[in-house]
Design a protein around this motif. Structure first.
Motif, PDB file in Angstrom:
ATOM      1  N   LEU B 264       0.834  -1.205   0.000  1.00 33.90           N
ATOM      2  CA  LEU B 264       0.000   0.000   0.000  1.00 33.90           C
ATOM      3  C   LEU B 264       0.870   1.257   0.000  1.00 33.90           C
ATOM      4  N   THR B 265       1.935   1.228   0.777  1.00 33.02           N
ATOM      5  CA  THR B 265       2.829   2.383   0.828  1.00 33.02           C
ATOM      6  C   THR B 265       3.393   2.686  -0.560  1.00 33.02           C
ATOM      7  N   GLN B 266       3.825   1.627  -1.234  1.00 30.22           N
ATOM      8  CA  GLN B 266       4.333   1.829  -2.598  1.00 30.22           C
ATOM      9  C   GLN B 266       3.240   2.365  -3.513  1.00 30.22           C
ATOM     10  N   ALA B 267       2.026   1.849  -3.339  1.00 29.69           N
ATOM     11  CA  ALA B 267       0.904   2.313  -4.161  1.00 29.69           C
ATOM     12  C   ALA B 267       0.642   3.794  -3.921  1.00 29.69           C
ATOM     13  N   VAL B 268       0.690   4.197  -2.653  1.00 28.31           N
ATOM     14  CA  VAL B 268       0.429   5.604  -2.330  1.00 28.31           C
ATOM     15  C   VAL B 268       1.497   6.496  -2.962  1.00 28.31           C
ATOM     16  N   LEU B 269       2.754   6.067  -2.892  1.00 30.70           N
ATOM     17  CA  LEU B 269       3.837   6.858  -3.499  1.00 30.70           C
ATOM     18  C   LEU B 269       3.637   6.979  -5.011  1.00 30.70           C
ATOM     19  N   THR B 270       3.306   5.858  -5.639  1.00 36.77           N
ATOM     20  CA  THR B 270       3.053   5.874  -7.085  1.00 36.77           C
ATOM     21  C   THR B 270       1.892   6.795  -7.419  1.00 36.77           C
ATOM     22  N   PHE B 271       0.845   6.637  -6.623  1.00 40.43           N
ATOM     23  CA  PHE B 271      -0.356   7.442  -6.841  1.00 40.43           C
ATOM     24  C   PHE B 271      -0.047   8.931  -6.682  1.00 40.43           C
ATOM     25  N   ALA B 272       0.749   9.260  -5.664  1.00 43.23           N
ATOM     26  CA  ALA B 272       1.071  10.667  -5.416  1.00 43.23           C
ATOM     27  C   ALA B 272       1.818  11.260  -6.604  1.00 43.23           C
ATOM     28  N   PHE B 273       2.781  10.506  -7.123  1.00 37.16           N
ATOM     29  CA  PHE B 273       3.541  11.014  -8.266  1.00 37.16           C
ATOM     30  C   PHE B 273       2.635  11.201  -9.478  1.00 37.16           C
ATOM     31  N   CYS B 274       1.824  10.181  -9.757  1.00 37.32           N
ATOM     32  CA  CYS B 274       0.936  10.264 -10.922  1.00 37.32           C
ATOM     33  C   CYS B 274      -0.081  11.390 -10.755  1.00 37.32           C
ATOM     34  N   ALA B 275      -0.561  11.576  -9.534  1.00 36.11           N
ATOM     35  CA  ALA B 275      -1.540  12.634  -9.300  1.00 36.11           C
ATOM     36  C   ALA B 275      -0.927  14.007  -9.565  1.00 36.11           C
ATOM     37  N   ALA B 276       0.355  14.165  -9.184  1.00 38.74           N
ATOM     38  CA  ALA B 276       1.025  15.444  -9.429  1.00 38.74           C
ATOM     39  C   ALA B 276       1.099  15.728 -10.926  1.00 38.74           C
ATOM     40  N   VAL B 277       1.453  14.700 -11.706  1.00 35.75           N
ATOM     41  CA  VAL B 277       1.489  14.871 -13.158  1.00 35.75           C
ATOM     42  C   VAL B 277       0.068  15.092 -13.687  1.00 35.75           C
ATOM     43  N   GLY B 278      -0.893  14.416 -13.040  1.00 31.09           N
ATOM     44  CA  GLY B 278      -2.291  14.582 -13.436  1.00 31.09           C
ATOM     45  C   GLY B 278      -2.753  16.024 -13.288  1.00 31.09           C
ATOM     46  N   VAL B 279      -2.268  16.703 -12.263  1.00 30.43           N
ATOM     47  CA  VAL B 279      -2.628  18.104 -12.069  1.00 30.43           C
ATOM     48  C   VAL B 279      -2.153  18.938 -13.263  1.00 30.43           C
ATOM     49  N   LEU B 280      -0.960  18.657 -13.727  1.00 29.17           N
ATOM     50  CA  LEU B 280      -0.425  19.339 -14.906  1.00 29.17           C
ATOM     51  C   LEU B 280      -1.344  19.126 -16.101  1.00 29.17           C
ATOM     52  N   TYR B 281      -1.784  17.874 -16.229  1.00 28.19           N
ATOM     53  CA  TYR B 281      -2.671  17.527 -17.332  1.00 28.19           C
ATOM     54  C   TYR B 281      -3.977  18.307 -17.245  1.00 28.19           C
ATOM     55  N   VAL B 282      -4.595  18.258 -16.073  1.00 28.46           N
ATOM     56  CA  VAL B 282      -5.897  18.910 -15.902  1.00 28.46           C
ATOM     57  C   VAL B 282      -5.774  20.412 -16.155  1.00 28.46           C
ATOM     58  N   ARG B 283      -4.670  20.994 -15.636  1.00 26.10           N
ATOM     59  CA  ARG B 283      -4.495  22.441 -15.814  1.00 26.10           C
ATOM     60  C   ARG B 283      -4.339  22.805 -17.277  1.00 26.10           C
ATOM     61  N   THR B 284      -3.657  21.957 -18.044  1.00 25.86           N
ATOM     62  CA  THR B 284      -3.475  22.232 -19.471  1.00 25.86           C
ATOM     63  C   THR B 284      -4.780  22.083 -20.228  1.00 25.86           C
ATOM     64  N   VAL B 285      -5.496  21.006 -19.911  1.00 29.50           N
ATOM     65  CA  VAL B 285      -6.712  20.726 -20.668  1.00 29.50           C
ATOM     66  C   VAL B 285      -7.792  21.763 -20.381  1.00 29.50           C
ATOM     67  N   THR B 286      -7.854  22.245 -19.140  1.00 26.35           N
ATOM     68  CA  THR B 286      -8.931  23.188 -18.815  1.00 26.35           C
ATOM     69  C   THR B 286      -8.535  24.633 -19.085  1.00 26.35           C
ATOM     70  N   ARG B 287      -7.262  24.863 -19.445  1.00 24.76           N
ATOM     71  CA  ARG B 287      -6.851  26.228 -19.748  1.00 24.76           C
ATOM     72  C   ARG B 287      -7.600  26.709 -20.992  1.00 24.76           C
ATOM     73  N   SER B 288      -7.873  28.014 -21.045  1.00 28.03           N
ATOM     74  CA  SER B 288      -8.613  28.535 -22.195  1.00 28.03           C
ATOM     75  C   SER B 288      -7.768  28.348 -23.447  1.00 28.03           C
ATOM     76  N   PRO B 289      -8.461  28.217 -24.614  1.00 31.21           N
ATOM     77  CA  PRO B 289      -7.739  27.874 -25.831  1.00 31.21           C
ATOM     78  C   PRO B 289      -6.664  28.895 -26.195  1.00 31.21           C
ATOM     79  N   GLU B 290      -5.783  28.450 -27.052  1.00 32.02           N
ATOM     80  CA  GLU B 290      -4.657  29.264 -27.510  1.00 32.02           C
ATOM     81  C   GLU B 290      -5.126  30.633 -27.967  1.00 32.02           C
ATOM     82  N   GLY B 291      -4.396  31.646 -27.606  1.00 32.84           N
ATOM     83  CA  GLY B 291      -4.677  32.972 -28.127  1.00 32.84           C
ATOM     84  C   GLY B 291      -5.748  33.712 -27.355  1.00 32.84           C
ATOM     85  N   ARG B 292      -6.374  33.037 -26.381  1.00 37.29           N
ATOM     86  CA  ARG B 292      -7.343  33.758 -25.560  1.00 37.29           C
ATOM     87  C   ARG B 292      -6.776  33.850 -24.156  1.00 37.29           C
ATOM     88  N   PRO B 293      -6.235  35.003 -23.814  1.00 40.17           N
ATOM     89  CA  PRO B 293      -5.575  35.136 -22.524  1.00 40.17           C
ATOM     90  C   PRO B 293      -6.591  35.047 -21.379  1.00 40.17           C
TER      91      PRO B 293
END
Ligand SMILES: Nc1ncnc2c1ncn2[C@@H]1O[C@H](COP(=O)(O)OP(=O)(O)OP(=O)(O)O)[C@@H](O)[C@H]1O
Ligand SMILES: [Mg+2]
Lengths: 378, 293
Positions: B264-293
């Motif tokens: 479980l500890t290993q799973a939590v560590l893996t999950f934490a790392f993936c979740a951090a990258v997931g935040v990057l993903y979510v922030r990119t996908v929900t950002r307004s489209p190119e050219g609209r500040p």
């Protein structure tokens, strides 16, 4: 001083000729419109000039020197496309400055040039906006500024206004005209809108199915279309089949003066502009053979005049044509036209097309009584 | 004067509208949120609690144990390293391939596209076994080399390279799909305009295309990192016995050592790392489209 010459320019896509042996020359500072129906090869021609399409045959010369070996980034041309032409991730000023930056101009000079070109297209103060914050018309103006800022020898425009609404299109067209006159740039403008071509161009190149049909001033294109295609494509035209009979043209039951020295045994076509079809009062004394009798089928109000569509079965030998082909006639606004009313018409001016050859123009005198005095203009 | 109140007639027309605006969206997002809560957030929370709440007290002993074990930390570094290499290779292969597919036309391009997307239709297990048969010891490749007189072929089977090859192959379709979709958003006229004002091919790529496909690049990056970091089947079948990737390590800890909390500890560590990258993903996908500040 910049001139453009196309010499036997040909483009084939997998063997199919799309641009076929087009030759024309554009003088310094001249504005030439390439006009033609969709798919006739206008864009392909322009793209060969800009270097985006390789010519299969022929040559493109700018100021007398062939540019065929140059890629688009090294040709002295600048292109304005129909849409999606600005880079959405750059501000207006960055869009315009991009090409200048590639040329390594100092920053202060770039800034000055960007300001000047934005002023030229009437968009001063828009430099910090993104393309998505501009209307369609403003975007096209920025595209124009971006093209002009590089001081190209040749400005190429591919239907730059056809995505805009009618009113804006007219306004931008007038602005472009003024800018082009002011900076005296040589320009080639592609459009399928004849009104646009007629109002903008010094000369119009009419294309059809990859071929250049006619290159002439708007006046001449309208007054003396060289081919039946141009006659039919530009403006409104009544095209009537005719035969030569005893030195006169026969159209169904009617006759018209024929030009001299017409080659015999050839299918002839008589072309009459609606405005050259005079509506005359039914006078029994005039020769019934020269007046065409028609029956009004439809009258369309077009603001300051009325367009009348009328059947004239007497003009046709073919029964089907007699029942389906309608003459186009212009009448003053107050003209009382009811469906089914009879109408007498007199062609005052018409063109005779022998086969595929250049037309011969004939003017009839305003007094229809003496048609032996018809003026023949070659 | 009659002051009879008139019932506001508008309520009738307003209600469906209000239903549409305020109730429907919640109804639509309720099932996925419920599912995510039940299947992801609850178990994840439970796992975290289980790793820090031991014998009635809050402790990070399990995590200290993990980071003090040379074998487990080696596994973690190995996973990082494989992930980095895989994602790097995916860009090195996927980006030129996508550019080619975006701009090339004709039959060859269509064939290349089919080949590139092929692994999409092959389950990971089958892909792994196919690779073993092809490039494993005494596999097709080995035999062929032997036939033409080349001996001493060292198979990547049970080596880090084995995992790399298989993971890259498996993720190429997704990478190419997302990148070509991003590239298709870059209109031909934008590229031709760049050429027109004097940009070379490289300048056009770097100044126009690259900024315009950033969203696709981030999506490819984050989803590939997450997918690779948590991979199990391929590292399990093709990877070395030591070090292992985190997925395999978890399974071993759980099954072979019966250490539920350690896994479980290993799973939590893996999950934490993936979740951090997931935040990057979510922030990119929900950002307004190119050219609209
Ligand atoms: N890359 C290409 N490959 C094959 N055929 C092409 C290609 N580009 C254009 N064509 C064909 O060449 C013909 C002429 O195209 P072109 O774009 O020059 O027409 P156009 O006169 O500009 O028409 P429009 O007014 O619709 O823009 C069309 O039939 C088109 O389908
Ligand atoms: Mg076109």
């Amino acid at each position: 001083m910049s001139t453009l010459e196309l010499i036997g320019l040909t483009k084939r896509f997998s063997g199919r000729p799309v641009v076929n042996d087009v030759s024309l020359s554009v003088a310094d500072g001249e504005f030439v419109c390439i006009l033609g129906p969709s798919g006739c090869g206008k864009s392909t021609t322009l793209r060969m000039i800009g270097g985006f399409e390789e010519a299969t045959q022929g040559d493109v010369r700018i100021d007398g020197a062939s540019v065929l070996d140059l890629p688009p980034n090294r040709r002295p041309t600048a292109m304005v496309f129909q849409k999606y032409t600005l880079w959405p991730h750059m501000r207006v000023a960055e869009n315009i400055a991009f090409g200048l930056g590639l040329r390594g101009l100092p920053r202060t000079e770039i800034e000055r040039e960007v300001k000047q070109s934005l002023a030229l297209v009437g968009l001063s103060g828009y430099d910090r906006r993104y393309p998505a914050q501009l209307s369609g018309g403003e975007q096209q103006r920025v595209a124009l500024a971006r093209a002009l800022v590089l001081k190209p020898k040749l400005l190429l425009l591919d239907e730059p206004f056809s995505n805009l609404d009618a009113l804006l299109r007219v306004r931008l067209r007038e602005e472009l005209h003024a800018i082009q006159r002011r900076i005296q740039i040589t320009a080639v403008f592609v459009t399928h809108d004849q009104e646009e071509a007629l109002s903008l161009a010094d000369r119009i190149a009419v294309m059809n199915a990859g071929r250049l049909e006619q290159l002439d001033t708007p006046d001449q294109i309208y007054a003396r279309p060289r081919t039946l295609f141009v006659a039919d494509f530009i403006g409104q035209m009544n095209l009537l089949p005719a035969t030569l009979e005893d030195g006169r043209l026969r159209l169904g039951r009617h006759v018209l003066p024929a030009p001299e020295r017409l080659p015999g045994n050839m299918p002839l076509t008589v072309a009459v502009r609606p405005e050259d079809l005079a509506v005359v009062a039914p006078n029994r004394e005039t020769d019934p053979g020269t007046l065409w009798q028609a029956r009004i089928d439809q009258a369309i109000d077009l603001g300051h005049y009325r367009k009348i569509l009328a059947f004239a079965p007497g003009l046709f030998v073919d029964a089907q044509a007699a029942g389906t082909v309608r003459l186009k006639i212009y009448a003053p606004k107050h003209f009382n036209a009811r469906e089914g009313d009879p109408l007498w018409l007199r062609p005052d001016r018409y063109l005779v097309y022998p086969g595929g050859m250049a037309p011969i123009e004939i003017r009839q005198p305003l007094v229809a009584a003496d048609h032996s005095a018809s003026a023949i203009v070659m | 004067m009659t002051t009879r109140p008139i019932a506001p007639k508008t309520t009738n027309t307003v209600w469906p509208q209000r239903l549409k605006d305020h109730v429907l969206p919640y109804l639509l997002v309720a099932p996925p949120i419920l599912l995510m809560t039940l299947l992801i957030f609850l178990p994840a929370g439970q796992a975290i609690v289980e790793t820090v709440w031991i014998d009635g007290a809050v402790t990070v002993a399990e995590y200290i144990k993990f980071f003090q074990s040379p074998i487990l930390t080696a596994n973690l570094w190995f996973t990082f390293w494989i992930t980095l290499a895989t994602v790097g290779l995916l860009f090195v292969i996927g980006l030129p391939l996508s550019l080619y597919l975006r701009f090339a036309r004709g039959r060859i391009a269509a064939a290349v596209q089919m080949l590139a997307l092929f692994p999409l239709f092959v389950p990971g297990v089958i892909l792994a076994y196919a690779l073993i048969r092809a490039i494993g010891p005494h596999g097709l490749f080995d035999t062929l080399l032997h036939q033409i007189g080349i001996d001493g072929y060292v198979s990547p089977y049970l080596k880090p390279q084995g995992i790399l090859i298989a993971l890259v192959w498996q993720e190429i379709p997704f990478t190419v799909l997302v990148l070509t979709a991003g590239l298709r958003q870059v209109e031909d006229t934008m590229i031709e305009s760049a050429r027109d004002v004097g940009a070379s091919d490289w300048q056009t790529f770097w100044r126009i295309i690259f900024p315009l496909i950033q969203r696709a690049l981030v999506i490819v990056f984050s989803l590939n990192v997450i997918g690779t970091f948590g991979a199990f089947t391929i590292p399990y079948l093709l990877g070395p016995a030591q070090p292992m990737m985190m997925g395999v390590s978890m399974q071993q800890t759980f099954n072979n050592y019966m250490d539920r909390t350690g896994a479980l500890t290993q799973a939590v560590l893996t999950f934490a790392f993936c979740a951090a990258v997931g935040v990057l993903y979510v922030r990119t996908v929900t950002r307004s489209p190119e050219g609209r500040p």
